[in-house]
Design an enzyme around this catalytic site. Structure first.
Site, short mmCIF file in Angstrom:
data_model
loop_
_atom_site.label_atom_id
_atom_site.label_comp_id
_atom_site.label_asym_id
_atom_site.label_seq_id
_atom_site.Cartn_x
_atom_site.Cartn_y
_atom_site.Cartn_z
N LYS A 78 42.24 34.72 41.51
CA LYS A 78 41.82 34.55 42.90
C LYS A 78 40.44 35.17 43.13
O LYS A 78 39.60 34.62 43.85
CB LYS A 78 42.87 35.17 43.82
CG LYS A 78 44.18 34.36 43.77
CD LYS A 78 45.38 35.15 44.24
CE LYS A 78 46.65 34.29 44.19
NZ LYS A 78 47.88 35.09 44.40
N ASP A 84 46.77 37.29 37.94
CA ASP A 84 46.78 36.38 39.10
C ASP A 84 45.73 36.82 40.13
O ASP A 84 45.00 35.99 40.68
CB ASP A 84 48.19 36.39 39.72
CG ASP A 84 48.25 35.57 40.97
OD1 ASP A 84 48.32 34.33 40.85
OD2 ASP A 84 48.22 36.14 42.08
#
Lengths: 433, 433
Positions: free
Chosen positions: A205, A201
């Site tokens: 980003k 994750d």
């Protein structure tokens, strides 16, 4: 007062936050927008479960096409996450002339070229503030506020789950597994925490920040990703002994012909401002040619913080709809004609400082062998601590290096693994100062 | 590639930063904007001094009308500061159909109603990101990113000069006068530092943040303003003893029927995130109903950081010019029809915690008299420290109160001044935790 009609796909945690805010804060939103936002359809496979928010009859549907092809709807909010069917839905919405707002970092990080291209082709804004750092206004700042600057690097803590776990390990001496379980019980970690704790994750980003900061596409598979599941209390304690904390960082640097994008646990000095970011908070630091250093801090996840960013985007795009204009700001911060396609710097070519923990045999000459091999690979040592002493058996030997090249570190460690002075694979943690 | 023509009024520190960035970063700006920004005129009374930046012949002029009435110019950047003639120039520019970008917080704080009204009437954006917190993207965040939220309060360190002086006093034990002189030598403080050290500049910024956060005009003269020139090393040391630091804060709170806007030195706990903001850095914290707490941090002043915010605004407004649209976002964040006119909360009605330092007579019963009078005014005491001991003479007695009402504090102190247990006017510093 004019009305902007919105459809929502995905009535989960963030989706129900969107519904709640559009209802609770409708006055303040209308006062700022000068128009009303009306949620006309919500598509979800589960239309039975009570989410604790009021929905007018007829709004909920299992048929996603009631959102995607609804001629009334101006803006589609996609909050189902994951790559499919989210991508199909998002592309179909745009094909049908809808403007889209999403929090889907996985999709944009992995299929950004395709999704962003369609938005550019259609001339529509595509809102994704909520995809990075929850309510932190990093996407809008990169696209607009910092538009005069040449960004050099970005370093961030952008996963609240991992940061919560590391904070618990650091502050309360919890083992990784215990802290993870606690995070799950508190709703800070999902049942399958892989994306959060394994850095994936965070890498999603990092990819998005890189695209916007330097105007280049990023091949997600080229990003170096290492999570925190191997971090032990021993590592945390060693870090403390050197005056450091361990944080899971997203690092993105412009290296000219390539962009350095990497995600891994890193040791940072205790007085580093990112070391003060604890629990579920996120922070993004931007280094550039004009402002030197800026930082944005806030809740990186959670229903309402994330939903507030989603609606911020909806309001921005509603202004385009009201003015009857296409996207004002390039979807990816840079004019598509200037967009680059730089490779990601090979991890072996990066340079940083390193923390190395060996299980060394406690016999004379061991340090000389280790430091000799490191020296042969142009690695110079900043400090050494040998903990405890038990002649003939393994004792922890900890080294901090000066700036060194990753390939030299890896080569030196490979060589050391073939000597008889260390008894286990060494622990390597990169440092950022 | 399309060209947006810009005129600059005021070729000072920030003005020359603007010229430098428009030249040095013209490529990256064009890549983001998809158009070129051309600085066609610079008006300044001094067209002789070398500012260290290259200006094409014919660009510099002493005649401000060459900017204000120039039919070529789309956007006017006003950087002369102060209320007049800046106001006359800015109004004239708007009357002539120019869109304006400014860093002039004094003008907007004191004459906001008039200036903003004209921009609203003309339907133009008015950029003033650089007026608060230098390069910190707080204005754009309040207007756009946080548009879905109900802001409850804002607390900020928004004057780099005052923060530098307090940091020097705290970290290096410098007296106020010494730290100020040092700041002046380093270019962090002006020859006349009144606006910075007396809190006036901070109050200008507090007024602007209040307008944008809650959508209300603010009568600048109603703001409570207290500077740092009375802060002594003794105060700093006392704060340290209680685990606090002293910072000059801009505080803005929505109290329903009134807005609390006040500027004063305040004691904040050492582990408060604003306590980590040192030197010339600024920080703004936003508390609201959705995101709980967010913070933006960066260089609050200086030529390039401030100029980067100015050009960020120029780029945003250039997009309006390119699209041929009026202002997208209300100039003051709220639709003019919803804009309120709330009074500022009387300082006597605020509630906070207080640090009180008395020079008390060291005789039995003194604490009983003081705590009795405080108790009579509904002020309860959190902790007490009596420093040193010299019977019959004055010794410092330091109290921290729980949450109390300012009028009760003032009334109690007035009463205490009429007793014989204290020998000097007490020192009062408000606390924020």
């Amino acid at each position: 007062m004019k009305i902007i009609k919105v459809g929502l796909i995905g009535f989960g945690i963030v989706g129900s936050g969107v519904v709640k805010i559009l209802s609770d804060n409708s006055d303040v939103i209308s006062q700022r927008l000068g128009a009303k936002i009306e949620l006309v359809k919500i598509a979800d496979l589960d239309i039975e479960t009570d989410r604790g928010v009021k929905v007018e009859p007829g709004v909920l549907t299992k048929d996603v096409d009631e959102v995607l092809t609804n001629p009334e709807i101006d803006i589609v909010i996609e909050l189902i996450g994951g790559t499919e069917p989210a991508k199909t839905f998002m592309m179909k919405a745009m094909e049908n002339g809808k403007r889209v707002v999403t929090a889907n970092k996985a999709l944009l990080a992995k299929h950004g070229d395709e999704v962003f291209s369609l938005a550019e082709e259609k001339g529509f804004a595509l809102g994704f503030e909520a995809a990075v750092g929850g309510c932190i206004p990093i996407i809008r700042s990169l696209k607009e506020s910092f538009a005069a600057t040449q960004i050099k690097s970005i370093v961030g803590i952008v996963n609240g789950t991992a940061n919560y776990i590391l904070s618990q390990m650091t502050e309360n001496g919890r083992e990784f597994g215990v802290a993870l379980k606690e995070a799950q019980e508190l709703g800070f970690a999902e049942a399958d925490p892989t994306f959060d704790v394994e850095g994936i994750d965070t890498a999603h980003k990092a990819a998005l920040l890189t695209r916007l900061a330097y105007g280049t596409s990023v091949n997600f598979d080229e990003i170096y990703i290492q999570g925190i599941s191997d971090i032990t209390l021993k590592d945390i304690d060693c870090a403390r002994e050197f005056g450091y904390k361990i944080k899971l960082l997203a690092i993105s640097k412009m290296n000219g012909d390539s962009v350095e994008v990497r995600v891994h646990p890193a040791m940072i000095p205790e007085d580093h401002s990112l070391a003060q970011i604890n629990g579920v908070f996120n922070a993004v630091q931007i280094y550039d040619d004009l402002m030197e250093k800026s930082a944005l801090i806030g809740h990186g996840a959670g229903s309402l913080p994330t939903a507030s960013a989603v609606i911020g985007d909806v309001i921005e795009i509603a202004r385009d709809v009201l003015l009857g204009v296409s996207s004002r700001v390039p979807v990816q911060a840079f004019d598509p004609k200037s967009f680059k396609n730089l490779p990601v710097t090979d991890i072996r070519q990066i340079e940083t400082e390193y923390f190395l923990r060996f299980n060394a045999l406690d016999k004379p000459g061991v340090l000389s062998v280790i430091s000799g091999i490191l020296g042969d690979h142009s690695i110079s040592i900043k400090s050494v601590i040998q903990q405890g002493r038990d002649e003939g058996k393994g004792v922890p030997l900890i080294l901090m290096t000066h700036q060194a090249r990753e390939e030299n570190i890896q080569d030196a460690l490979a060589k050391l693994n073939h000597t008889d002075v260390i008894s286990e694979k060494p622990i390597v943690i990169r440092c950022e100062s």
